[in-house]
Scaffold this motif. Sequence first.
Motif, PDB file in Angstrom:
ATOM      1  N   PHE A   1      49.061  -4.662  82.461  1.00 13.57           N
ATOM      2  CA  PHE A   1      48.318  -3.908  83.457  1.00 13.57           C
ATOM      3  C   PHE A   1      47.721  -2.662  82.816  1.00 13.57           C
ATOM      4  O   PHE A   1      48.298  -2.086  81.892  1.00 13.57           O
ATOM      5  CB  PHE A   1      49.235  -3.488  84.621  1.00 13.57           C
TER       6      PHE A   1
ATOM      7  N   GLN B   1      46.230   1.206  83.824  1.00 11.13           N
ATOM      8  CA  GLN B   1      46.201   2.209  84.877  1.00 11.13           C
ATOM      9  C   GLN B   1      45.507   3.471  84.394  1.00 11.13           C
ATOM     10  O   GLN B   1      45.868   4.026  83.353  1.00 11.13           O
ATOM     11  CB  GLN B   1      47.613   2.561  85.365  1.00 11.13           C
TER      12      GLN B   1
ATOM     13  N   LYS C   1      44.808   6.414  89.796  1.00 11.42           N
ATOM     14  CA  LYS C   1      44.343   5.130  90.319  1.00 11.42           C
ATOM     15  C   LYS C   1      45.481   4.118  90.346  1.00 11.42           C
ATOM     16  O   LYS C   1      46.487   4.267  89.656  1.00 11.42           O
ATOM     17  CB  LYS C   1      43.201   4.584  89.459  1.00 11.42           C
ATOM     18  N   ALA C   2      45.286   3.064  91.144  1.00 12.74           N
ATOM     19  CA  ALA C   2      46.236   1.965  91.154  1.00 12.74           C
ATOM     20  C   ALA C   2      46.121   1.175  89.856  1.00 12.74           C
ATOM     21  O   ALA C   2      45.067   1.167  89.218  1.00 12.74           O
ATOM     22  CB  ALA C   2      45.960   1.055  92.346  1.00 12.74           C
ATOM     23  N   PRO C   3      47.200   0.529  89.470  1.00 11.56           N
ATOM     24  CA  PRO C   3      47.103  -0.348  88.295  1.00 11.56           C
ATOM     25  C   PRO C   3      46.092  -1.471  88.537  1.00 11.56           C
ATOM     26  O   PRO C   3      45.795  -1.830  89.677  1.00 11.56           O
ATOM     27  CB  PRO C   3      48.531  -0.916  88.162  1.00 11.56           C
TER      28      PRO C   3
ATOM     29  N   SER D   1      45.329  -5.472  87.117  1.00 13.73           N
ATOM     30  CA  SER D   1      45.931  -6.591  86.389  1.00 13.73           C
ATOM     31  C   SER D   1      44.968  -7.091  85.328  1.00 13.73           C
ATOM     32  O   SER D   1      43.800  -7.351  85.618  1.00 13.73           O
ATOM     33  CB  SER D   1      46.289  -7.699  87.370  1.00 13.73           C
TER      34      SER D   1
ATOM     35  N   TYR E   1      48.054 -12.446  82.438  1.00 13.99           N
ATOM     36  CA  TYR E   1      49.272 -13.073  82.945  1.00 13.99           C
ATOM     37  C   TYR E   1      49.652 -14.229  82.023  1.00 13.99           C
ATOM     38  O   TYR E   1      48.843 -14.665  81.200  1.00 13.99           O
ATOM     39  CB  TYR E   1      49.085 -13.551  84.392  1.00 13.99           C
TER      40      TYR E   1
ATOM     41  N   GLN F   1      43.061 -12.348  83.626  1.00 14.55           N
ATOM     42  CA  GLN F   1      42.770 -12.339  85.046  1.00 14.55           C
ATOM     43  C   GLN F   1      41.254 -12.459  85.246  1.00 14.55           C
ATOM     44  O   GLN F   1      40.458 -12.053  84.386  1.00 14.55           O
ATOM     45  CB  GLN F   1      43.266 -11.042  85.692  1.00 14.55           C
TER      46      GLN F   1
ATOM     47  N   TYR G   1      50.708  -1.089  80.698  1.00 15.43           N
ATOM     48  CA  TYR G   1      52.097  -1.484  80.949  1.00 15.43           C
ATOM     49  C   TYR G   1      52.248  -2.988  80.790  1.00 15.43           C
ATOM     50  O   TYR G   1      51.376  -3.751  81.231  1.00 15.43           O
ATOM     51  CB  TYR G   1      52.520  -1.131  82.377  1.00 15.43           C
TER      52      TYR G   1
ATOM     53  N   TYR H   1      58.147 -11.198  84.430  1.00 11.81           N
ATOM     54  CA  TYR H   1      58.417 -11.742  85.754  1.00 11.81           C
ATOM     55  C   TYR H   1      59.143 -13.088  85.645  1.00 11.81           C
ATOM     56  O   TYR H   1      58.965 -13.988  86.449  1.00 11.81           O
ATOM     57  CB  TYR H   1      57.144 -11.832  86.607  1.00 11.81           C
TER      58      TYR H   1
ATOM     59  N   PHE I   1      59.275  -3.424  84.064  1.00  9.84           N
ATOM     60  CA  PHE I   1      58.103  -2.973  83.329  1.00  9.84           C
ATOM     61  C   PHE I   1      58.530  -2.290  82.033  1.00  9.84           C
ATOM     62  O   PHE I   1      59.618  -1.715  81.930  1.00  9.84           O
ATOM     63  CB  PHE I   1      57.324  -1.935  84.149  1.00  9.84           C
TER      64      PHE I   1
END
Lengths: 107, 118
Positions: A36, A38, A42-44, A46, A49, A55, A87, A91, A98
């Motif tokens: 990710f 950031q 601000k929001a992270p 993506s 994956y 993505q 980051y 998962y 993280f």
Amino acid sequence: DIQMTQSPSSLSASVGDRVTITCRASQDINNYLAWFQQKPGKAPKSLIYLASSLQSGVPSKFSGSGSGTDFTLTISSLQPEDFATYYCQQYNSYPLTFGGGTKVEIK
Amino acid sequence: EVQLVESGGGLVQPRGSLRLSCVGSGFTFSSYWMSWVRQAPGKGLEWVAIIKPDGGEKHYVDSVKGRFTISRDNAKNSLYLQMNSLRAEDTAVYYCARVWQDGTVDYWGQGTLVTVSS
């Protein structure tokens, strides 16, 4: 819990540089690894994956590689909009965890 | 366009409660796992909780187990986080996140700030 260790914690680079960030898991995470980006306030966002899949909409200058416990994020040619904190996250198992982040700054 | 909009943050005293909400749009909300992730001021990201599409499976980080409850209302395209017994260390921006089929987050909300202080 699976520990995620990123290195370096920060780096200085110039526009046009190739940048590599490393992420190490404390055990095999079966490639369930995401990256990710950031920017401050601000929001992270993506980026990647399954360790190496981009993505939708993410430019191809970003790439991910690795397997097992060792992974890398590479930015092929750093641009002004790429200065941010990155980051990694595993998962593979709960709790999801993280890395501590890598701040990419302008040299 | 996928959108996630959080609300419900604010200032709360230690040992108090707060309920965060997140409304999703631009996708079939009832088909996706959903998650909460938080970020303390100046710190990194911390995963908090996740919930299955039908609400039948939930997981939490140890530090919030027994205090926080994740839930959803698919009819309202809404995700919730009920936070009880709040502590100073729960102070953070809380992000709502959509979880893609393989388990990774693909979309994030803009975040809502929770401050726990007397």
